[in-house]
Design a protein around this motif. Structure first.
Motif, PDB file in Angstrom:
ATOM      1  N   PRO A 488      45.175  30.796  25.322  1.00 29.75           N
ATOM      2  CA  PRO A 488      46.245  31.426  24.533  1.00 29.75           C
ATOM      3  C   PRO A 488      46.548  32.855  24.957  1.00 29.75           C
ATOM      4  CG  PRO A 488      44.759  30.203  23.104  1.00 29.75           C
ATOM      5  CD  PRO A 488      44.114  30.238  24.454  1.00 29.75           C
ATOM      6  N   THR A 489      45.506  33.628  25.260  1.00 30.15           N
ATOM      7  CA  THR A 489      45.727  35.012  25.707  1.00 30.15           C
ATOM      8  C   THR A 489      46.429  35.044  27.050  1.00 30.15           C
ATOM      9  OG1 THR A 489      43.748  35.752  24.529  1.00 30.15           O
ATOM     10  CG2 THR A 489      44.602  37.203  26.242  1.00 30.15           C
ATOM     11  N   LEU A 490      45.992  34.196  27.967  1.00 26.96           N
ATOM     12  CA  LEU A 490      46.577  34.171  29.306  1.00 26.96           C
ATOM     13  C   LEU A 490      48.028  33.704  29.276  1.00 26.96           C
ATOM     14  CD1 LEU A 490      43.519  32.706  31.218  1.00 26.96           C
ATOM     15  CD2 LEU A 490      44.514  34.963  31.594  1.00 26.96           C
ATOM     16  N   HIS A 491      48.365  32.789  28.360  1.00 21.77           N
ATOM     17  CA  HIS A 491      49.746  32.309  28.243  1.00 21.77           C
ATOM     18  C   HIS A 491      50.704  33.446  27.922  1.00 21.77           C
ATOM     19  CE1 HIS A 491      49.675  28.055  28.927  1.00 21.77           C
ATOM     20  NE2 HIS A 491      48.719  27.841  28.030  1.00 21.77           N
ATOM     21  N   GLY A 492      50.210  34.464  27.235  1.00 18.50           N
ATOM     22  CA  GLY A 492      51.087  35.560  26.828  1.00 18.50           C
ATOM     23  C   GLY A 492      51.196  36.675  27.837  1.00 18.50           C
ATOM     24  N   ILE A 520      44.846  42.473  34.890  1.00 16.86           N
ATOM     25  CA  ILE A 520      44.485  41.540  33.821  1.00 16.86           C
ATOM     26  C   ILE A 520      43.013  41.680  33.469  1.00 16.86           C
ATOM     27  CG2 ILE A 520      44.209  39.094  33.269  1.00 16.86           C
ATOM     28  CD1 ILE A 520      46.722  38.539  34.917  1.00 16.86           C
ATOM     29  N   LYS A 521      42.162  41.813  34.457  1.00 16.79           N
ATOM     30  CA  LYS A 521      40.735  41.970  34.204  1.00 16.79           C
ATOM     31  C   LYS A 521      40.440  43.290  33.495  1.00 16.79           C
ATOM     32  CE  LYS A 521      38.527  39.194  37.817  1.00 16.79           C
ATOM     33  NZ  LYS A 521      37.623  39.247  38.993  1.00 16.79           N
ATOM     34  N   ARG A 522      41.132  44.336  33.919  1.00 14.52           N
ATOM     35  CA  ARG A 522      40.901  45.656  33.313  1.00 14.52           C
ATOM     36  C   ARG A 522      41.305  45.667  31.844  1.00 14.52           C
ATOM     37  NH1 ARG A 522      45.091  49.737  35.258  1.00 14.52           N
ATOM     38  NH2 ARG A 522      46.211  48.637  33.578  1.00 14.52           N
ATOM     39  N   ASP A 523      42.456  45.069  31.536  1.00 18.01           N
ATOM     40  CA  ASP A 523      42.965  45.093  30.164  1.00 18.01           C
ATOM     41  C   ASP A 523      42.329  44.034  29.272  1.00 18.01           C
ATOM     42  OD1 ASP A 523      44.596  47.100  31.061  1.00 18.01           O
ATOM     43  OD2 ASP A 523      46.392  45.844  31.243  1.00 18.01           O
ATOM     44  N   ASN A 524      41.709  43.026  29.892  1.00 17.59           N
ATOM     45  CA  ASN A 524      41.118  41.924  29.113  1.00 17.59           C
ATOM     46  C   ASN A 524      39.731  41.602  29.668  1.00 17.59           C
ATOM     47  OD1 ASN A 524      43.733  40.839  27.537  1.00 17.59           O
ATOM     48  ND2 ASN A 524      44.289  41.275  29.673  1.00 17.59           N
ATOM     49  N   PRO A 525      38.785  42.499  29.490  1.00 16.60           N
ATOM     50  CA  PRO A 525      37.464  42.320  30.122  1.00 16.60           C
ATOM     51  C   PRO A 525      36.695  41.099  29.642  1.00 16.60           C
ATOM     52  CG  PRO A 525      37.430  44.130  28.543  1.00 16.60           C
ATOM     53  CD  PRO A 525      38.858  43.733  28.697  1.00 16.60           C
ATOM     54  N   ASP A 526      37.075  40.528  28.504  1.00 22.03           N
ATOM     55  CA  ASP A 526      36.337  39.380  27.963  1.00 22.03           C
ATOM     56  C   ASP A 526      36.865  38.034  28.469  1.00 22.03           C
ATOM     57  OD1 ASP A 526      34.707  41.084  26.485  1.00 22.03           O
ATOM     58  OD2 ASP A 526      36.075  41.069  24.765  1.00 22.03           O
ATOM     59  N   LEU A 527      37.992  38.052  29.195  1.00 18.13           N
ATOM     60  CA  LEU A 527      38.544  36.804  29.700  1.00 18.13           C
ATOM     61  C   LEU A 527      37.659  36.213  30.792  1.00 18.13           C
ATOM     62  CD1 LEU A 527      42.384  37.515  29.999  1.00 18.13           C
ATOM     63  CD2 LEU A 527      41.232  36.092  28.304  1.00 18.13           C
ATOM     64  N   VAL A 528      37.554  34.886  30.810  1.00 18.66           N
ATOM     65  CA  VAL A 528      36.830  34.184  31.874  1.00 18.66           C
ATOM     66  C   VAL A 528      37.796  33.922  33.019  1.00 18.66           C
ATOM     67  CG1 VAL A 528      35.585  32.089  32.497  1.00 18.66           C
ATOM     68  CG2 VAL A 528      35.273  33.098  30.226  1.00 18.66           C
ATOM     69  N   LEU A 529      37.538  34.545  34.162  1.00 23.84           N
ATOM     70  CA  LEU A 529      38.363  34.382  35.366  1.00 23.84           C
ATOM     71  C   LEU A 529      37.420  34.221  36.553  1.00 23.84           C
ATOM     72  CD1 LEU A 529      40.970  37.191  34.581  1.00 23.84           C
ATOM     73  CD2 LEU A 529      41.409  34.734  34.520  1.00 23.84           C
ATOM     74  N   GLU A 530      36.931  33.014  36.724  1.00 24.19           N
ATOM     75  CA  GLU A 530      35.908  32.765  37.739  1.00 24.19           C
ATOM     76  C   GLU A 530      36.528  32.301  39.051  1.00 24.19           C
ATOM     77  OE1 GLU A 530      33.524  29.768  36.006  1.00 24.19           O
ATOM     78  OE2 GLU A 530      32.462  31.144  34.645  1.00 24.19           O
ATOM     79  N   PRO A 531      36.013  32.800  40.194  1.00 17.94           N
ATOM     80  CA  PRO A 531      36.493  32.301  41.494  1.00 17.94           C
ATOM     81  C   PRO A 531      36.181  30.823  41.638  1.00 17.94           C
ATOM     82  CG  PRO A 531      35.248  34.344  41.746  1.00 17.94           C
ATOM     83  CD  PRO A 531      35.033  33.886  40.336  1.00 17.94           C
ATOM     84  N   LEU A 532      37.053  30.106  42.343  1.00 18.78           N
ATOM     85  CA  LEU A 532      36.803  28.701  42.620  1.00 18.78           C
ATOM     86  C   LEU A 532      35.764  28.585  43.722  1.00 18.78           C
ATOM     87  CD1 LEU A 532      40.459  27.305  42.723  1.00 18.78           C
ATOM     88  CD2 LEU A 532      38.963  27.602  40.757  1.00 18.78           C
ATOM     89  N   LEU A 533      35.004  27.493  43.702  1.00 15.83           N
ATOM     90  CA  LEU A 533      34.123  27.219  44.831  1.00 15.83           C
ATOM     91  C   LEU A 533      34.982  27.029  46.051  1.00 15.83           C
ATOM     92  CD1 LEU A 533      31.329  24.767  43.688  1.00 15.83           C
ATOM     93  CD2 LEU A 533      31.043  27.008  44.712  1.00 15.83           C
TER      94      LEU A 533
END
Length: 541
Positions: A488-492, A520-533
């Motif tokens: 939901p956060t990322l959609h916005g 996005i990482k700086r403003d939303n430090p709690d978001l999960v944004l993991e690199p793909l294998l």
């Protein structure tokens, strides 16, 4: 003791002997280094074909055994990997030709998960090129030992010592020449074997379509015939002896050194020497770790892993084939295996050995062999098949995509064909297919390593599935794994879009570029944004 119990040690011994005869290897290189030509030359020298089709050049590849797709033949590039099984003396060679273009790196990476050795092809004039470096990094990560073949020595190029120095300085492999060229690049006279001191003079055959004529000369005769070129080769060999650049099997298998051979695939110079080195030095199949890190010996009950899917190799039958590398045990056509991912039985009545697009029914196979399972609709890349107690091998990672496009059917009346084609290309790994509730099933997003993959999709959808498509390229360059809680956060957020990755159901977020990702990482430090294998490195953040 029962007859069945008594036969188990005998079968284990048989499997071990047969596995020892196998050499399963890939040929890797930068585009235009001569990879498909070398594949053709190896098959020619192993007496698997009578005439090399690659000698006619890139404009006419219809005779190239490993390039069987229409688009490969028209474009003059290898688009998909190909398997060739070759009987050579007492050995069975399982040769996997790979795409050289960077846009098809993911197919090459999957192939490297199925081989025990790689031949790294270098252009004598260009040396190590970007794609060669990337593929070597994959070999190093997978602990695949590398034999180096310096190609095109019949054309102007660089000094041999300079090429060796580049290999050592740029990729950290200690080069150990097996043979040495007499004559500079562009004036190829012959090859001097370092171990035996035997000199083989090369004579080109008309058109290069048949094996080159090799004439052995003793050192006195060679010095007389070659003159100053022979003297220069002797000086260079003396220098190699001084620095200890001798072939060492242990360091080769450990990934510390690379045996180096010189030659020219187009006129078939030095190819027989490469084959002999491959048989002598390349490792036979050995124990493979399963998904839990436990070593599975070759004598264990049957197991194998699917590393490639391919549809429509036979246009008349619209088949779907799974290419499986056997890891352990003896395969017998008709045996019923278990599909590790579903636990369901899988019958193997229709099993074939491949030689490019040609196929023959195979009755038995052993560790190291690559077999093709026909009409394998239930299988996907990375799946494990086994007999006996359950075993599962680790999944084959995907590359991180960097190009994205929405795909739609041009003709709404062909929507069923569109769905079937896109699903098939996704299963093969030609592209990754992503969906979302916002875009709907009629407009999935294709994710690719390189833009040429989109051309393959467009061509195959029109030619094979009779469902022409149109593409709308998206302004994203990165993909990251996220969670339903973060969606939901990322959609916005601007510059980002959340999609479902078909198959595993994971959520991916697409981002315009690495700078937007940082914000996005700086403003939303709690978001999960993991690199793909990924088989290759992720873009810098």
């Amino acid at each position: 003791m029962s007859v069945a119990a008594d036969s188990q040690p005998q079968q284990a011994q048989e499997v071990a002997v047969e596995a020892g005869r196998r050499r399963t290897f890939a040929v890797i290189s930068h585009p235009d280094a001569g990879k498909s030509t070398l594949t053709e030359a190896l098959a020619l020298h192993a007496a698997a074909i009578t005439s090399a089709g690659a000698v006619h050049g890139k404009g006419d590849r219809k005779g190239v055994t490993s390039d069987w797709m229409a688009m490969e033949q028209s474009r003059g590039i290898s688009i998909t990997s190909a398997a060739l099984r070759i009987d050579y003396g007492e050995c069975v060679l399982n040769l996997l030709d790979t795409p050289g273009h960077a846009d098809f790196s993911e197919d090459t990476y999957r192939v490297l998960s199925a081989v025990d050795c790689a031949i790294m092809l270098l252009d004598s004039a260009k040396g190590l090129e970007p794609q060669t470096l990337k593929l070597f990094d994959v070999c190093r990560a997978r602990r695949v030992p590398v034999i180096t073949f310096v190609n095109k020595w019949d054309r102007p190029g660089r000094e041999p010592l300079e090429l060796l120095d580049e290999v050592e300085q740029r990729i950290g492999l200690r080069p150990t020449p097996v043979n040495w060229p007499v004559g500079i690049a562009g004036d190829f006279r012959g090859l001097l074997d370092r171990a035996s001191g035997r000199y083989t003079k090369m004579h080109r055959t008309p058109g290069g379509a048949t094996r080159a004529v090799e004439e052995e000369l003793d050192s006195e005769r060679a010095a007389e015939v070659e003159g100053a070129e022979w003297d220069q080769a002797q000086e260079e060999l003396a220098l190699l002896d001084e620095i200890g650049a001798h072939v060492d099997e242990a360091s080769f298998l450990a990934g510390e050194s690379s045996p180096v051979l010189f030659g020219a695939a187009l006129p078939n110079f030095g190819v027989s020497q490469l084959l002999a080195t491959l048989v002598d030095l390349a490792p036979a199949p050995g124990a493979k770790p399963d998904a839990h890190g436990r070593e599975r010996p070759v004598s264990a009950p049957f197991s194998g892993q699917v590393f490639k899917m391919q549809a429509n190799m036979d246009q008349a039958h619209r088949d779907r084939m799974a290419f499986l590398r056997i890891s352990s045990g003896r395969f017998e056509r008709g045996m019923v295996l278990t599909h590790s991912e579903t636990g369901r039985p899988f019958a193997t009545k229709y099993t074939q050995a491949m030689f490019g697009s040609q196929r023959d029914t195979i009755e038995t196979a052993y560790p190291g062999d690559v077999i093709a399972l026909v009409n394998a609709n239930a299988l996907s890349v990375g799946d494990t098949l086994y007999a006996g107690p359950k075993v599962e091998f680790a999944a084959i990672p995907s590359f991180a995509p960097e190009h994205f496009a929405v795909v739609r059917a041009k003709d709404s009346g062909r929507y069923k064909q569109f769905q079937r084609g896109i699903a098939q290309l996704d299963a093969e790994g030609v592209v990754q297919v992503l969906t979302s509730d916002v875009r709907g099933q009629q407009a999935p997003v294709l994710a690719a390593v390189g833009p040429l993959q989109f051309e393959v999709v467009t061509d195959r959808m029109a030619q094979e599935f009779r469902a022409p498509v149109e593409l709308n390229h998206l302004d994203y360059t990165l993909a990251r794994r996220t969670t339903p809680e973060c969606a939901p956060t990322l959609h916005g957020l601007s510059g980002a879009e959340v999609l479902t990755r078909r198959g595993d159901g994971e959520l991916l977020v697409l981002v315009h570029n690495k700078y937007r990702l940082r914000v996005i990482k700086r403003d939303n430090p709690d978001l999960v944004l993991e690199p793909l294998l990924a088989g290759g490195a992720e873009p810098d953040e």
